[in-house]
Design an enzyme around this catalytic site. Structure first.
Site, PDB file in Angstrom:
ATOM      1  N   GLY A 314      29.641  18.759  28.877  1.00 18.27           N
ATOM      2  CA  GLY A 314      29.826  17.961  29.511  1.00 18.27           C
ATOM      3  C   GLY A 314      30.457  16.912  29.936  1.00 18.27           C
ATOM      4  CG  ASP A 315      28.325  13.483  29.639  1.00 19.48           C
ATOM      5  OD1 ASP A 315      28.136  13.702  31.352  1.00 19.48           O
ATOM      6  OD2 ASP A 315      27.807  13.284  29.007  1.00 19.48           O
ATOM      7  CG  HIS A 316      33.872  11.332  27.917  1.00 22.12           C
ATOM      8  ND1 HIS A 316      32.471  11.142  27.994  1.00 22.12           N
ATOM      9  CD2 HIS A 316      34.500  10.489  28.928  1.00 22.12           C
ATOM     10  CE1 HIS A 316      32.361   9.549  28.478  1.00 22.12           C
ATOM     11  NE2 HIS A 316      33.272   9.299  29.199  1.00 22.12           N
ATOM     12  CD1 TRP A 317      33.340  18.295  31.193  1.00 25.65           C
ATOM     13  CD2 TRP A 317      34.035  20.612  30.857  1.00 25.65           C
ATOM     14  NE1 TRP A 317      33.714  18.891  32.623  1.00 25.65           N
ATOM     15  CE2 TRP A 317      34.040  20.497  32.505  1.00 25.65           C
ATOM     16  CE3 TRP A 317      34.257  21.694  30.037  1.00 25.65           C
ATOM     17  CZ2 TRP A 317      34.445  21.742  33.540  1.00 25.65           C
ATOM     18  CZ3 TRP A 317      34.800  22.746  31.287  1.00 25.65           C
ATOM     19  CH2 TRP A 317      35.333  22.359  32.622  1.00 25.65           C
TER      20      TRP A 317
END
Length: 723
Positions: A314-317
């Site tokens: 998730g996030d900066h994936w």
């Protein structure tokens, strides 16, 4: 059967003001790992606890000093302006209209003529660069125009407030926290700095056992409007993974010039629902190659200090797709992700190339749930009911929670609820003894544009959120996530090239012209002939919504002959249709009452010589089966998840596969109960998927073995020797 006094496999969040409470809950729940969360800190007093210590590590933010001194290496995003209609021969478009200027800032550093694009949206033509210019003083682009044509500007902007931090800031109503800038680790100076910073951090944190990267380098697309509302959210979006530095590298790799349109995509931003262009797929692959190489360097640093490397899914994936070709090269020890339902559970548990997987269950301990009018216990129950049936098929190795532990601890009855969840989870692992649950002697394939690259990710929003328009299709995947079925995900190109002979049923579900139905793909004779041959020779085909839909050569469903149905678009209303209902069928034997078709589709009519209509809405059809050569098809207008619809789909799969008798090898009679069988371990698990008591009959090889009375949400373990 194992005793329930098991421990481990559980990660708890903590904070500086929760030391004693964390120790108490760790001992009460048997947790073996503690973690910090966004907006919290790990107390020094807990570092000596008998538990693994997870530390959240941000590669792209929480260092404003670096970002402020290197503004040219801040993360960037491609934006597209509003469509504006010209009324004169010139037009001025204000670029940041509708965007939040605390989150985004126009890139005034790099040459707009090189990296921006002005398009006449009435004709689709690119406006030559000598017919427009950027006025930096006003933030506007002035364009030479054709009156009453519409125009857009695609441009680069710096992300001057990390989108996830902004989301958390708004959600939690933080007041004093500074806005976190987000820098691009792919850039040369920042890349070197981040590597050295990670080494120093590892040296300064000897008590940390697991470095939980959140995540690596590129944020999914999360753009806010000028009122701090979410303007565009695409968990799969690549719009924020760009910069001139990256794009120049891409051009060398791909061998052709880059266009902003490959990213902004007419304003759709390459949503997962869009059929991906070749250029976008090229960019995705290029980013996966480069991200995996750089991520491996950071993971190697972590390993050199004797620590484990975990990635938050998730996030900066972006660029680390776990089912992509390059993910395994990163060398991660673990992946953790948020579990909203069975689909998101399988999205994590099916990952290969790591030592263990961890699911972060809901609810997240944030004040948007733990508040007056909120129902965190209800959310926890619903979350576990959906996740549990998938865990029995493909278990994550660990579970955990996130957020502010104080909120969970102070909510009456909540700790008792998660204690029950944790106990059941451990018992599942203890009783299955590392073996896999029984599955049918054939495979089912989900056919769409993405295939295995976005396995268990199709037709959904992350964290089990769904769009109203598509929950009817998400339901198919949710049902499959906990079925005794091995599921593959294949692309249209793979279908044309030939598929695994173990696949006996193919599912195509989605709205017309989306990546999930296929759209223009169905004009390809090679594709339609491959699927016709598959069914004609004995295979099964299940269509939901608008499968194989593309208006072409007098048909909307291009495989209307296989499906036995088509959709009336108004072109053939003068052709009479004579449809009659006949509900006597294997698929409906368990059904009591009406069927929920969700959003459904209107004006579906049966056609051909070998169909049977199992459900109708007036004169139009909603559920139809059809014989095609040696094969069979089943069509649904929609199929949202429910225990009853899960049973209907299960029956449809066995019917389409010509395996009706096999369905009752292991079988429970009540549709709101399910069975998972671990033959090697000699154990059966029967689950009640509702919050009401249920009674169900257990059959093996078609023979009644036991009548069961299940309490609400009960998971009952039975030994073979007890039958």
């Amino acid at each position: 059967m194992q005793e329930s006094n098991l421990t481990g496999r559980l990660t708890l969040p903590t904070d500086v003001d929760m030391v004693e409470e964390t120790i108490r809950l760790k001992n009460l729940l048997g947790a073996d790992a503690l973690r910090d969360c966004d907006g919290t800190d790990m107390p020094e007093e807990l570092l000596s606890q008998d538990a693994k210590i997870y530390a959240t590590y941000y590669t792209t933010r929480k260092d404003n000093a670096w970002a402020e001194t290197h503004p040219e290496e801040i993360q960037q995003e491609y934006l597209i302006s509003d469509r504006v209609t010209a009324r004169e021969k010139t037009l001025r478009i204000r670029l940041m209209k509708g965007f939040h200027t605390q989150q985004l800032k126009v890139n005034n550093i790099d040459d707009p003529k090189r990296w921006w694009e002005v398009i006449d949206r009435t004709t689709g033509e690119i406006v030559p660069t000598d017919h427009w210019h950027y006025d930096e003083s006003t933030g506007e682009v002035e364009i030479d125009t054709v009156p009453y044509h519409q125009y857009t500007v695609s441009f680069l902007a710096f992300l001057i407030w990390d989108p996830v931090h902004m989301y958390n800031f708004i959600t939690n109503d933080w007041k004093d926290a500074p806005h976190q800038l987000t820098y691009d680790v792919r850039q040369p100076k920042t890349q070197a700095y981040v590597k050295e910073k990670l080494k120093r951090w590892c040296e300064e944190n000897p008590s940390v056992d697991v470095v939980r990267f959140t995540t690596f380098f590129h944020q999914f697309t999360l753009t806010f409007d000028d009122q701090k509302r979410e303007k565009f959210v695409e968990w799969f979006g690549y719009s924020a993974s760009v910069s001139p530095y990256i794009l120049e590298q891409f051009e060398k790799w791909a061998g052709y010039p880059f266009r902003p349109e490959y990213i902004v995509d007419e304003g759709y931003h390459n949503s997962i629902f869009r059929r991906p262009s070749k250029e976008f797929l090229d960019f995705v692959e290029f980013q996966q190659i480069e991200v995996s190489k750089l991520a491996k360097e950071l993971v190697d640093i972590v390993h050199s200090y004797g620590k484990e490397a975990m990635m938050f899914l998730g996030d900066h994936w972006i660029g680390t797709e776990p089912f992509g070709k390059y993910f395994k090269n990163i060398g991660l020890d673990a992946v953790v992700g948020s579990v909203g339902d069975g689909v998101t559970l399988r999205m994590i548990s099916d990952i290969e190339g790591v030592t263990y997987t961890e699911g972060r269950l809901l609810p997240y301990f944030f004040p948007d749930v733990f508040t007056e009018g909120g129902d965190p216990i209800g959310e926890a129950k619903d979350n576990w009911l959906k996740a549990r049936r998938a865990i029995l098929r493909s278990p994550v190795d660990r579970i955990g929670y996130g957020g502010y532990l104080k909120l969970a601890n102070e909510w009456p009855g909540f700790i008792d609820r998660i204690s029950q969840v944790v106990t059941e989870f451990r018992e599942i692992h203890a009783n299955m003894q590392g073996s896999k649950a029984y599955t049918a002697p054939f495979k089912v394939a989900v056919l769409n544009s993405w295939g295995n690259l976005r396995r268990w990710m199709a037709n959904q929003v992350h964290h089990a959120l769904w769009y109203r328009e598509i929950y009817s299709y998400v339901g198919v995947l949710e049902a499959l996530s906990g079925m005794p079925i091995d599921v593959e995900f294949i692309t249209f190109d793979e279908m044309k090239q030939g598929i695994d002979p173990a696949i006996r049923v193919i599912i195509n579900a989605g709205d017309a012209y989306t990546a999930f139905s296929g759209g223009e793909e169905w004009k390809d004779p090679a594709l339609v002939c491959a699927l016709r041959r598959f069914v004609d020779e004995g295979g099964g085909f299940i269509g939901v919504g608008e499968p194989t839909a593309c208006q072409y050569q007098g048909r909307f469903f291009q495989l209307s002959d296989v499906l036995g149905v088509d959709r009336e678009l108004g072109f053939s209303m003068s052709t009479d249709k004579y449809n009659e209902l006949n509900r006597e069928h294997f698929i409906l034997e368990d059904v009591d009452g009406g069927i929920d078709f969700g959003e459904g589709k209107s004006r579906i009519y049966a056609q051909g010589e070998h169909y049977q209509i199992l459900d109708m809405d007036g004169k139009y059809s909603r559920l139809v089966v059809n014989e095609y050569g040696k094969g069979r098809s089943v069509y649904f207008t929609g199929l949202p998840y429910s225990p009853q619809n899960c049973r209907i789909l299960l029956r449809s799969i066995y019917y389409a596969a010509h395996q009706e008798d096999e369905m009752k090898k292991y079988y429970v009679s009540d549709v709101e109960t399910e069975i998972a069988v671990f033959e090697k371990a000699g154990m059966l698990a029967v689950i009640n998927n509702t919050q009401q008591p249920k009674e169900t009959d257990l059959y093996i090889e078609g023979t009644l073995k036991m009548h069961l009375a299940l309490t609400p949400m009960e998971l009952k373990w039975i030994r073979y020797t007890e039958l």
